[in-house]
Design a protein around this motif. Structure first.
Motif, PDB file in Angstrom:
ATOM      1  N   ASN A 309      13.374 -26.665   1.231  1.00 28.91           N
ATOM      2  CA  ASN A 309      12.528 -26.326   0.077  1.00 28.91           C
ATOM      3  C   ASN A 309      13.156 -26.944  -1.166  1.00 28.91           C
ATOM      4  OD1 ASN A 309      13.880 -24.176  -1.819  1.00 28.91           O
ATOM      5  ND2 ASN A 309      14.440 -23.520   0.244  1.00 28.91           N
ATOM      6  N   PRO A 310      12.374 -27.102  -2.234  1.00 27.24           N
ATOM      7  CA  PRO A 310      12.921 -27.840  -3.387  1.00 27.24           C
ATOM      8  C   PRO A 310      13.919 -27.046  -4.225  1.00 27.24           C
ATOM      9  CG  PRO A 310      10.724 -27.033  -3.878  1.00 27.24           C
ATOM     10  CD  PRO A 310      10.973 -26.716  -2.434  1.00 27.24           C
ATOM     11  N   GLY A 311      14.068 -25.739  -3.946  1.00 24.49           N
ATOM     12  CA  GLY A 311      14.954 -24.935  -4.781  1.00 24.49           C
ATOM     13  C   GLY A 311      16.290 -24.645  -4.140  1.00 24.49           C
ATOM     14  N   SER A 312      16.275 -23.824  -3.085  1.00 23.19           N
ATOM     15  CA  SER A 312      17.545 -23.304  -2.579  1.00 23.19           C
ATOM     16  C   SER A 312      18.179 -24.149  -1.482  1.00 23.19           C
ATOM     17  CB  SER A 312      17.334 -21.880  -2.045  1.00 23.19           C
ATOM     18  OG  SER A 312      16.475 -21.905  -0.926  1.00 23.19           O
ATOM     19  N   SER A 313      17.431 -25.137  -0.927  1.00 20.26           N
ATOM     20  CA  SER A 313      18.002 -25.876   0.224  1.00 20.26           C
ATOM     21  C   SER A 313      17.169 -27.129   0.475  1.00 20.26           C
ATOM     22  CB  SER A 313      17.985 -24.979   1.469  1.00 20.26           C
ATOM     23  OG  SER A 313      18.551 -25.639   2.580  1.00 20.26           O
ATOM     24  N   TYR A 314      17.421 -28.172  -0.293  1.00 19.62           N
ATOM     25  CA  TYR A 314      16.554 -29.349  -0.155  1.00 19.62           C
ATOM     26  C   TYR A 314      17.138 -30.310   0.874  1.00 19.62           C
ATOM     27  CZ  TYR A 314      12.835 -32.484  -1.783  1.00 19.62           C
ATOM     28  OH  TYR A 314      11.715 -33.275  -1.876  1.00 19.62           O
ATOM     29  N   THR A 315      17.284 -29.797   2.090  1.00 15.01           N
ATOM     30  CA  THR A 315      17.710 -30.660   3.206  1.00 15.01           C
ATOM     31  C   THR A 315      16.748 -30.480   4.368  1.00 15.01           C
ATOM     32  OG1 THR A 315      19.454 -31.250   4.764  1.00 15.01           O
ATOM     33  CG2 THR A 315      19.305 -28.919   4.174  1.00 15.01           C
ATOM     34  N   SER A 316      16.467 -31.562   5.075  1.00 17.80           N
ATOM     35  CA  SER A 316      15.629 -31.492   6.278  1.00 17.80           C
ATOM     36  C   SER A 316      16.489 -31.742   7.513  1.00 17.80           C
ATOM     37  CB  SER A 316      14.535 -32.560   6.192  1.00 17.80           C
ATOM     38  OG  SER A 316      15.141 -33.833   5.968  1.00 17.80           O
ATOM     39  N   SER A 317      17.808 -31.682   7.348  1.00 14.72           N
ATOM     40  CA  SER A 317      18.721 -32.135   8.402  1.00 14.72           C
ATOM     41  C   SER A 317      19.283 -30.989   9.239  1.00 14.72           C
ATOM     42  CB  SER A 317      19.872 -32.911   7.759  1.00 14.72           C
ATOM     43  OG  SER A 317      20.841 -33.202   8.739  1.00 14.72           O
ATOM     44  N   MET A 318      18.825 -30.899  10.471  1.00  9.27           N
ATOM     45  CA  MET A 318      19.408 -29.913  11.385  1.00  9.27           C
ATOM     46  C   MET A 318      20.857 -30.270  11.739  1.00  9.27           C
ATOM     47  SD  MET A 318      17.383 -27.339  11.884  1.00  9.27           S
ATOM     48  CE  MET A 318      17.569 -26.558  13.479  1.00  9.27           C
ATOM     49  N   PRO A 319      21.212 -31.556  11.924  1.00  8.89           N
ATOM     50  CA  PRO A 319      22.630 -31.855  12.185  1.00  8.89           C
ATOM     51  C   PRO A 319      23.545 -31.362  11.050  1.00  8.89           C
ATOM     52  CG  PRO A 319      21.296 -33.723  12.842  1.00  8.89           C
ATOM     53  CD  PRO A 319      20.360 -32.751  12.145  1.00  8.89           C
ATOM     54  N   PHE A 320      23.074 -31.452   9.811  1.00 10.25           N
ATOM     55  CA  PHE A 320      23.875 -30.945   8.691  1.00 10.25           C
ATOM     56  C   PHE A 320      24.057 -29.428   8.820  1.00 10.25           C
ATOM     57  CE2 PHE A 320      23.725 -29.369   4.156  1.00 10.25           C
ATOM     58  CZ  PHE A 320      25.025 -29.714   3.834  1.00 10.25           C
ATOM     59  N   CYS A 321      22.975 -28.722   9.184  1.00  6.75           N
ATOM     60  CA  CYS A 321      23.070 -27.260   9.326  1.00  6.75           C
ATOM     61  C   CYS A 321      24.007 -26.883  10.475  1.00  6.75           C
ATOM     62  CB  CYS A 321      21.678 -26.659   9.527  1.00  6.75           C
ATOM     63  SG  CYS A 321      20.648 -26.872   8.054  1.00  6.75           S
ATOM     64  N   ILE A 322      23.979 -27.663  11.544  1.00  2.00           N
ATOM     65  CA  ILE A 322      24.899 -27.407  12.664  1.00  2.00           C
ATOM     66  C   ILE A 322      26.343 -27.575  12.199  1.00  2.00           C
ATOM     67  CG2 ILE A 322      25.707 -28.385  14.871  1.00  2.00           C
ATOM     68  CD1 ILE A 322      22.720 -28.949  15.505  1.00  2.00           C
ATOM     69  N   ALA A 323      26.593 -28.639  11.464  1.00  2.00           N
ATOM     70  CA  ALA A 323      27.965 -28.877  10.979  1.00  2.00           C
ATOM     71  C   ALA A 323      28.414 -27.732  10.064  1.00  2.00           C
ATOM     72  CB  ALA A 323      28.035 -30.222  10.257  1.00  2.00           C
ATOM     73  N   LEU A 324      27.514 -27.267   9.191  1.00  2.04           N
ATOM     74  CA  LEU A 324      27.865 -26.136   8.303  1.00  2.04           C
ATOM     75  C   LEU A 324      28.142 -24.878   9.123  1.00  2.04           C
ATOM     76  CD1 LEU A 324      25.320 -26.322   5.328  1.00  2.04           C
ATOM     77  CD2 LEU A 324      27.735 -26.945   5.304  1.00  2.04           C
ATOM     78  N   ALA A 325      27.310 -24.640  10.126  1.00  6.34           N
ATOM     79  CA  ALA A 325      27.456 -23.417  10.926  1.00  6.34           C
ATOM     80  C   ALA A 325      28.799 -23.391  11.643  1.00  6.34           C
ATOM     81  CB  ALA A 325      26.306 -23.307  11.928  1.00  6.34           C
ATOM     82  N   VAL A 326      29.219 -24.560  12.108  1.00  5.79           N
ATOM     83  CA  VAL A 326      30.487 -24.633  12.837  1.00  5.79           C
ATOM     84  C   VAL A 326      31.664 -24.505  11.867  1.00  5.79           C
ATOM     85  CG1 VAL A 326      31.943 -26.172  14.220  1.00  5.79           C
ATOM     86  CG2 VAL A 326      29.492 -25.955  14.736  1.00  5.79           C
ATOM     87  N   ARG A 327      31.595 -25.268  10.776  1.00  5.79           N
ATOM     88  CA  ARG A 327      32.728 -25.310   9.856  1.00  5.79           C
ATOM     89  C   ARG A 327      32.827 -24.044   8.999  1.00  5.79           C
ATOM     90  NH1 ARG A 327      36.065 -24.533   6.881  1.00  5.79           N
ATOM     91  NH2 ARG A 327      37.327 -25.903   5.581  1.00  5.79           N
ATOM     92  N   GLU A 328      31.683 -23.550   8.539  1.00  2.73           N
ATOM     93  CA  GLU A 328      31.686 -22.470   7.547  1.00  2.73           C
ATOM     94  C   GLU A 328      31.353 -21.102   8.120  1.00  2.73           C
ATOM     95  OE1 GLU A 328      32.721 -23.060   4.566  1.00  2.73           O
ATOM     96  OE2 GLU A 328      32.621 -25.253   4.547  1.00  2.73           O
ATOM     97  N   MET A 329      30.712 -21.062   9.298  1.00  2.00           N
ATOM     98  CA  MET A 329      30.265 -19.772   9.818  1.00  2.00           C
ATOM     99  C   MET A 329      30.937 -19.430  11.140  1.00  2.00           C
ATOM    100  SD  MET A 329      26.379 -20.382   8.560  1.00  2.00           S
ATOM    101  CE  MET A 329      25.604 -19.516   9.895  1.00  2.00           C
ATOM    102  N   ARG A 330      31.918 -20.215  11.515  1.00  2.00           N
ATOM    103  CA  ARG A 330      32.704 -19.954  12.723  1.00  2.00           C
ATOM    104  C   ARG A 330      31.851 -19.832  13.988  1.00  2.00           C
ATOM    105  NH1 ARG A 330      36.057 -15.329  12.660  1.00  2.00           N
ATOM    106  NH2 ARG A 330      34.601 -14.312  11.260  1.00  2.00           N
TER     107      ARG A 330
END
Ligand code: NIG
Ligand code: FE
Length: 394
Positions: A309-330
């Protein structure tokens, strides 16, 4: 009937039968017929096919299932993002800025944005994407947002209750009446789901319950934005209403976790209400990430999605979310990949996507890497080599 063989797969993630929680098979092949997976097995025994794609020993995964995205909007809020990075807090107030731009846009402008973002997501491996309305917030603009969304996805969600629009600022009860009445009637033909932003500053629990119940009565499935900016009753409301998914889940009490865990299926296949985590939102609002471990350890089924979405999360990248989940959410790399594929499918109550088993839709991603582990190990690197959707190479 034409067939396609994806051959010479070094590591195949099936989310079905195979090694470990991802059902991994090595030296494998997948036969596709009529847009469906027809056969999965060892490459050495692969049947003949009309066409063949050589995966070159690389990893192949199910296409990502992005179960939470807001793609129908106009304008951007880059300046709001910059202000946040300079210390401002995210409150959701910027939603009204996007509502103004969306109302002023033509159908073709909105359509072009949806197609652009959908194309962006596809190139990054997303083969199923949910699309919400929520930046129209009047009868005509919510209905047209959903009509345009249906041109791109069958997973469309009516989010007329995103925030109370400015013209109803001092009469929120009247706005709830509009959402449950004429707006729902105009939106329902184009929507599969109903969603509410249940949060301080958006809709309280009574309004959220009333709106979701109207949507259910109109035949829509329930999902909601809950516990994003602070603790609150949203998650438990979702459980009470049998929601397919409660999304964000950033601020959870023990009772919230217990309520989610209490929706477990008796066959051990996870919970009927999924917790969908959206780490792109915490990244882009510089907020603490949700505690994925606490959910997983309690047996709650977790999905990962972009919240594009244009406000809180302007990314369409699932690989980016996977990387965040692994690195930041254990989350382990395996948990994160499962959540971004089979988990997203659960959040949409789908069993034909997010898995590569006979009968499933033939949505495959060929990586430019030997293992799915590289999605988190090599963040920000374009590892999506080829996408096949519905059996068709894109
Ligand atoms: O999921 N939380 C509410 N809705 C969106 C944000 C929308 C916006 O800021 O424009 C979300 O984060
Ligand atoms: Fe959202």
């Amino acid at each position: 009937m034409s067939s396609l063989l994806v051959d010479n797969i070094g590591e195949l993630v099936t989310n079905g039968v195979g090694e470990g929680p991802l059902g991994i098979r090595r030296k494998a092949a997948v036969l596709i017929e009529e847009g469906r997976v027809a056969w999965v097995g060892p490459a050495a025994y692969a049947p003949a096919a009309d066409r063949r794609i050589d995966a070159g020993g690389a990893a192949v995964l199910p296409g990502f299932v992005d179960s939470h995205a807001h793609l129908v909007f106009a304008g951007d809020r880059a300046a709001e993002f910059a202000a946040r990075m300079a210390g401002e807090r995210y409150t959701g107030g910027g939603i009204r800025t996007t509502v103004g731009a969306t109302r002023a846009a033509t159908d073709d402008e909105l359509r072009a944005t949806v197609r652009r973002l959908r194309g962006e997501a596809l190139r990054q491996g997303t083969t199923t994407i949910e699309i919400k309305s929520g930046y129209g917030l009047n009868v005509a603009d919510e209905a047209r947002s959903l009509r345009i969304a249906t041109e791109t996805s069958s997973e469309t969600t009516f989010l007329g209750a995103h925030v109370v629009p400015p013209e109803y600022a001092d009469r929120p009860d009247d706005y709830v009446g509009l959402v449950c009445g004429p707006m729902l009637a105009a939106a329902a033909p184009y929507a599969k789901w109903i969603d509410v932003f249940c949060e301080r500053g958006a809709f309280d629990v009574d309004h959220a319950r009333a709106i979701l119940a109207c949507g259910q009565a109109a035949g829509l499935g329930v999902r909601l934005h809950a516990n994003q900016l602070g603790p609150g009753p949203g998650v438990q409301l979702g459980v009470e209403l049998g929601a397919a998914s409660v999304d964000h889940c950033t601020h959870l009490s023990d009772a919230d976790i217990d309520a989610l865990a209490g929706t477990a299926h008796s066959d051990g296949s996870g919970t009927s209400t999924v917790a969908t985590l959206l780490p792109g939102a915490e990244f882009s609002t510089r907020s603490p990430y949700p505690d994925a471990r606490r959910l997983l350890d309690a047996g709650v089924t977790v999905a990962l999605a972009t919240d594009c979405n244009p406000g809180s999360s302007y990314t369409s990248s699932m690989p980016f979310c996977i990387a965040l989940a692994v690195r930041e959410m254990r989350m382990t790399p395996a948990e994160a990949l499962w959540a971004a594929t089979a988990g997203g499918a659960r959040a949409l109550r789908r069993d034909d996507v997010g898995v590569l088993i006979p009968g499933a839709r033939a949505d495959l991603v060929v990586l430019d890497a030997p293992s799915y582990l590289h999605l988190a190990y090599r963040p920000g690197v374009p590892l999506i080599h080829q996408v096949i959707r519905n059996g068709v190479p894109q």
